[in-house]
Design a protein around this motif. Sequence first.
Motif, PDB file in Angstrom:
ATOM      1  N   LEU A 185       0.849  -1.314   0.010  1.00 30.22           N
ATOM      2  CA  LEU A 185      -0.048   0.159  -0.036  1.00 30.22           C
ATOM      3  C   LEU A 185       0.852   1.200  -0.003  1.00 30.22           C
ATOM      4  O   LEU A 185       0.197   2.133  -0.399  1.00 30.22           O
ATOM      5  CB  LEU A 185      -0.788   0.007   1.278  1.00 30.22           C
ATOM      6  N   THR A 187       3.196   1.676  -1.824  1.00 32.20           N
ATOM      7  CA  THR A 187       3.911   1.972  -3.225  1.00 32.20           C
ATOM      8  C   THR A 187       2.900   2.684  -4.041  1.00 32.20           C
ATOM      9  O   THR A 187       2.914   3.078  -5.267  1.00 32.20           O
ATOM     10  CB  THR A 187       4.263   0.668  -3.900  1.00 32.20           C
ATOM     11  N   VAL A 188       1.517   2.990  -3.563  1.00 29.24           N
ATOM     12  CA  VAL A 188       0.659   3.364  -4.218  1.00 29.24           C
ATOM     13  C   VAL A 188       0.736   5.190  -4.276  1.00 29.24           C
ATOM     14  O   VAL A 188       0.840   5.417  -3.215  1.00 29.24           O
ATOM     15  CB  VAL A 188      -0.750   3.179  -3.675  1.00 29.24           C
ATOM     16  N   LYS A 206     -11.501   3.866  -6.532  1.00 26.79           N
ATOM     17  CA  LYS A 206     -10.192   4.219  -6.431  1.00 26.79           C
ATOM     18  C   LYS A 206      -9.426   2.762  -5.822  1.00 26.79           C
ATOM     19  O   LYS A 206      -8.331   2.735  -6.520  1.00 26.79           O
ATOM     20  CB  LYS A 206      -9.807   5.199  -5.107  1.00 26.79           C
ATOM     21  N   ILE A 210      -6.934   1.966  -8.901  1.00 26.88           N
ATOM     22  CA  ILE A 210      -5.696   2.348  -8.639  1.00 26.88           C
ATOM     23  C   ILE A 210      -4.810   1.379  -7.743  1.00 26.88           C
ATOM     24  O   ILE A 210      -3.852   1.025  -7.929  1.00 26.88           O
ATOM     25  CB  ILE A 210      -5.851   3.785  -7.829  1.00 26.88           C
ATOM     26  N   THR A 211      -5.656   1.179  -6.444  1.00 27.92           N
ATOM     27  CA  THR A 211      -4.958   0.480  -5.572  1.00 27.92           C
ATOM     28  C   THR A 211      -4.501  -0.906  -5.848  1.00 27.92           C
ATOM     29  O   THR A 211      -3.516  -1.479  -5.831  1.00 27.92           O
ATOM     30  CB  THR A 211      -5.623   0.449  -4.202  1.00 27.92           C
ATOM     31  N   PHE A 214      -1.733  -1.890  -8.274  1.00 28.93           N
ATOM     32  CA  PHE A 214      -0.380  -1.583  -7.629  1.00 28.93           C
ATOM     33  C   PHE A 214      -0.155  -2.804  -6.757  1.00 28.93           C
ATOM     34  O   PHE A 214       1.046  -2.833  -6.399  1.00 28.93           O
ATOM     35  CB  PHE A 214      -0.239  -0.475  -6.948  1.00 28.93           C
TER      36      PHE A 214
END
Length: 297
Positions: A185, A187-188, A206, A210-211, A214
């Motif tokens: 987390l 690295t997001v 999101k 997005i999360t 990654f």
Amino acid sequence: MNQPRKRMTFYRKQSIIFTLFAIPQTILYVMFFIAPIIGGIVYSFTDYNGISKEIHFVGLNNYKTVFGNSRFIKTVIFNFKYSALLVICIVSLSLLLAIILNSKIKGKTFFRSMFFFPAVLPLLTMGLVFNSIITKGIPQLGATLGIESWQISLLSRPNTAMYAILFVAIWQGLAIPTVLFLAGLQTVPEELMESASLDGATGWQKFQFITLPFLVPTLTMVFVLTLKQGLMVFDLIMSMTQGGPAGATESMAMLIYNHGFVERRLSVAMAEALILAILVCIVSFIQIVWSNKKRIY
């Protein structure tokens, strides 16, 4: 001209030193890892029982015996069912825990240290502790409260024993995946999250767009580690049920142990161990290939 020669001499000496340091580890690795694997493969094609000095080559007879054994098929079904439930529970719960611990909540440092406590306990010890709780503590509590369903141990019922073992495995196995997800987390990029918020994206959108992309490398690692843990489960079963009741919780690793050290059918056990290793490799390879297609570089 002298400078390049000195540099080459330095690098050559450095390579020799590194090689000398690596030789002992290489010898130990070959002796205690490579050699046993090769020996196991060779023994799986013989009738070796672990005691007799006479060894005869039997070809694929051991593998035919394994695949024709209903007991082995039963353990394979148990392992895949157990592993599927273990992967689903640990991946989902550890990801949820990581998201909660990564948010702004009070006392999250305390919770981060507390949830990791089960990871430092040996599986065999935990199995013995929970075996006492499930077989003695809960039935005694059920008798005191007058609850009949609690008075019979979960480990004594063929249809519930696996779930009791699964509960202990999940309780112990959540810690490390949660730590891995917490690291993932980080690295997001915050910029992407802020931009998505400004564009009106919901929390689920999101996370989904997005999360989650990654976290694909972390998901792959957690999946493979948990799958390996599920397919090779032995400690908890040995300490809690020893494969019972009526073989309901006998895993592939437990069957290999029984054939190799209890029933003295070492060559058959070697064949089963090789089949288990191949299964783990195949499933892990499929998962890694699939996740590489979803990874964000």
